[in-house]
Design a protein around this motif. Structure first.
Motif, PDB file in Angstrom:
ATOM      1  N   THR A 110       2.498 -12.979   2.863  1.00  0.00           N
ATOM      2  CA  THR A 110       3.669 -12.220   2.419  1.00  0.00           C
ATOM      3  C   THR A 110       4.457 -12.987   1.364  1.00  0.00           C
ATOM      4  O   THR A 110       4.785 -12.456   0.294  1.00  0.00           O
ATOM      5  N   SER A 111       4.761 -14.246   1.667  1.00  0.00           N
ATOM      6  CA  SER A 111       5.544 -15.064   0.740  1.00  0.00           C
ATOM      7  C   SER A 111       4.794 -15.269  -0.574  1.00  0.00           C
ATOM      8  O   SER A 111       5.387 -15.252  -1.650  1.00  0.00           O
ATOM      9  N   GLY A 112       3.480 -15.460  -0.478  1.00  0.00           N
ATOM     10  CA  GLY A 112       2.690 -15.654  -1.689  1.00  0.00           C
ATOM     11  C   GLY A 112       2.691 -14.430  -2.576  1.00  0.00           C
ATOM     12  O   GLY A 112       2.820 -14.530  -3.796  1.00  0.00           O
ATOM     13  N   ALA A 113       2.558 -13.247  -1.962  1.00  0.00           N
ATOM     14  CA  ALA A 113       2.561 -12.005  -2.742  1.00  0.00           C
ATOM     15  C   ALA A 113       3.910 -11.777  -3.412  1.00  0.00           C
ATOM     16  O   ALA A 113       3.989 -11.351  -4.570  1.00  0.00           O
ATOM     17  N   ILE A 114       5.004 -12.055  -2.683  1.00  0.00           N
ATOM     18  CA  ILE A 114       6.337 -11.863  -3.251  1.00  0.00           C
ATOM     19  C   ILE A 114       6.597 -12.887  -4.355  1.00  0.00           C
ATOM     20  O   ILE A 114       7.177 -12.569  -5.401  1.00  0.00           O
ATOM     21  N   ALA A 115       6.174 -14.138  -4.127  1.00  0.00           N
ATOM     22  CA  ALA A 115       6.335 -15.156  -5.163  1.00  0.00           C
ATOM     23  C   ALA A 115       5.556 -14.776  -6.405  1.00  0.00           C
ATOM     24  O   ALA A 115       6.025 -14.956  -7.542  1.00  0.00           O
TER      25      ALA A 115
END
Length: 322
Positions: A110-115
């Protein structure tokens, strides 16, 4: 925007959208740095081979459309500016992909996609401050904001936080640094006015940047089992990813050299749209209403960008060379 623009941006983002499942699977066979290095080096070789084929075809009369050389603003008519090609390769290929893979290993999906979704916003901000003819407007900011909100919804639905590894702030910082350095390389591509064609420039910087990643991998991955890269599935993934990288980056560089970066950046959110649709069709993921809401927000951001008044065409002066 002309129809050709939408066809080009659609093709580039579609190709990038197909890469994510293959990257995830390919990492089961090779360390991230080695995988990235092989991918980028092979992509550079493909572009250089295509450029050579075009050159040979022009000489023997084969009906292959030649690329026009870049306008040369240096005093020497044979100046290639390999130092700048090396710098672009270091920033756009070595740093971007190396830091991206390294950071992704430290954050949740999730964090990677948002970043990753923050990258178009960073690109637009850098263009606003570093390019004289590429300024953000209120409408462009709203368009980017809507598209980013849509990506966040898609990421939260497709990759629940509980399913990923714990997110490290250092991992996010590493990814953001990689995006900043990669966008700096893109800005150098926009400003480049040397003897190389765009295909030669793209292929050269990828080959050099990928070679740097391979050199780094020889040091940090020396204890890895390199024999697994001979697996047929990995080789298929590698060839496909290299081809996708070569074609998509060649198209994208042409777009940002012709159109303003602040106008083009919002379309990179289409990568998430394609990735979601392909996952539903080929991987059997459920298409639920929150995904639809996220896709609608991305589309609304793109529509808002298309209502921006004024020209989207870039007007860099001839003297703006790196």
């Amino acid at each position: 925007m002309p129809i050709r623009f939408y066809l080009q941006v659609g093709l580039a983002t579609l190709l990038w959208g197909t890469a994510f499942p293959l990257v995830k699977k390919g990492l089961d066979y090779a360390p991230s740095t080695l995988f990235a290095g092989l991918r980028i080096t092979l992509a550079g070789l493909l572009l250089l081979a295509m450029s050579a084929a075009i050159s040979v075809g022009k000489q023997i009369g084969t009906p292959i459309p030649p690329e026009e050389p870049e306008k040369n603003n240096s005093k020497s008519p044979t100046a290639v500016k390999w130092g700048w090609v090396l710098l672009i390769g270091f920033l756009s290929s070595c740093c971007l992909y190396g830091l991206f893979f390294w950071g992704m290993s430290r954050v949740s999906a999730t964090s990677g996609a948002i970043a990753d979704g923050a990258n178009p916003i960073l690109a637009s901000l850098m263009a606003h401050f570093l390019l004289h003819d590429d300024k953000l407007t209120r409408r462009k900011l709203w368009a980017l904001g809507l598209a980013f909100a849509g990506l966040c919804v898609i990421a939260l639905v497709r990759h629940p936080s509980a399913s990923g590894v714990p997110t490290s702030p250092i991992g996010l910082l590493i990814m953001l640094i990689g995006f900043i350095l990669g966008n700096a390389g893109t800005i150098l591509v926009i400003k480049y006015r040397g003897r190389l064609t765009l295909m030669q420039l793209s292929g050269g910087q990828m080959f050099l940047g990928g070679f740097m990643l391979l050199a780094i991998s020889m040091i940090i991955d020396r204890n890895a089992d390199w024999t697994r890269i001979a697996d047929r599935y990995f080789l298929f993934s590698l060839i496909w990813l290299a081809s996708v990288t070569a074609i998509a980056f060649r198209i994208w560089y042409a777009l940002v050299r012709t159109y303003k970066m602040t106008s083009v950046a919002v379309y990179s959110f289409l990568i998430s749209v394609w990735g979601t649709m392909l996952s539903v069709v080929f991987l059997g993921e459920r298409f639920i209403w929150p995904l639809a809401a996220g896709l609608v927000l991305v589309v609304c951001g793109i529509i808002l960008m298309n209502t921006e008044r004024g020209s989207h065409i870039r007007e860099l002066p001839p003297e703006s060379t790196p």
